[in-house]
Structures are given as C-alpha cells and as structure tokens.
Design a protein around this motif. Structure first.
Motif, PDB file in Angstrom:
ATOM      1  N   THR A  57      -6.795   2.788  -8.488  1.00  0.00           N
ATOM      2  CA  THR A  57      -6.427   2.310  -7.158  1.00  0.00           C
ATOM      3  C   THR A  57      -5.394   1.196  -7.233  1.00  0.00           C
ATOM      4  O   THR A  57      -5.024   0.635  -6.212  1.00  0.00           O
ATOM      5  N   HIS A 102      -3.688  10.185  -1.736  1.00  0.00           N
ATOM      6  CA  HIS A 102      -4.237   9.017  -2.423  1.00  0.00           C
ATOM      7  C   HIS A 102      -3.498   7.751  -2.016  1.00  0.00           C
ATOM      8  O   HIS A 102      -2.288   7.692  -2.060  1.00  0.00           O
ATOM      9  N   VAL A 155      -2.888   3.747  -2.830  1.00  0.00           N
ATOM     10  CA  VAL A 155      -2.939   2.859  -3.980  1.00  0.00           C
ATOM     11  C   VAL A 155      -2.342   1.515  -3.576  1.00  0.00           C
ATOM     12  O   VAL A 155      -1.374   1.459  -2.819  1.00  0.00           O
ATOM     13  N   ASP A 207      -7.985   1.443 -13.644  1.00  0.00           N
ATOM     14  CA  ASP A 207      -8.300   1.432 -12.220  1.00  0.00           C
ATOM     15  C   ASP A 207      -7.235   2.236 -11.481  1.00  0.00           C
ATOM     16  O   ASP A 207      -6.109   1.780 -11.326  1.00  0.00           O
ATOM     17  N   ARG A 235       0.874  -1.162   0.000  1.00  0.00           N
ATOM     18  CA  ARG A 235       0.000   0.000   0.000  1.00  0.00           C
ATOM     19  C   ARG A 235       0.913   1.214   0.000  1.00  0.00           C
ATOM     20  O   ARG A 235       1.782   1.351   0.861  1.00  0.00           O
TER      21      ARG A 235
END
Length: 65
Positions: free
Chosen positions: A56, A23, A25, A54, A16
């Motif tokens: 993320t 943000h 991700v 995407d 992560r």
C-alpha cells in the motif's frame, strides 16, 4: 515498476495514486534534496515503484507523458 494515475494530493508531500483503476496506493516522490524536481498534479500519469514489504506504499520515480 507500475503505471498509475494521481487521484489525490495529501499533506506532507504524499499522493494517493490508483493502479489499473483498482488498487489505491499512498506514494511519495523519490529522490533526495537537489535531485530533479518533479511537479505532480492530480490526473497525471506516473511511474511507481512499490515496496515489497507493504503493497500500500510506493515511490513515484517519474512523470509519464
């Protein structure tokens, strides 16, 4: 490409990372078997490629400084 900081190591080789302190991700390390092995630890700065489908998900392409 974006710069990010690793904030957590997840199972299955996922990390992560946080971009610009806002943000979060989920990312994996890019490269296939036998490529240059990059050891990433929590707190490391990394260069990150984001997917266009995407936002993320991403791929860590190199470790910075």
């Amino acid at each position: 490409m974006a710069e990010a900081v690793v904030i957590e190591a997840l199972p299955s080789g996922l990390y992560r990372v946080e971009i610009d302190g806002r943000h979060r991700v989920t990312a994996h390390i890019g490269g296939g078997p036998g490529k240059n092995f990059v050891r990433v630890l929590v707190g490391d700065r990394v260069a990150l490629e984001l997917t266009s489908k995407d936002l993320t998900r991403g791929r860590i392409v190199e470790k910075l400084g």
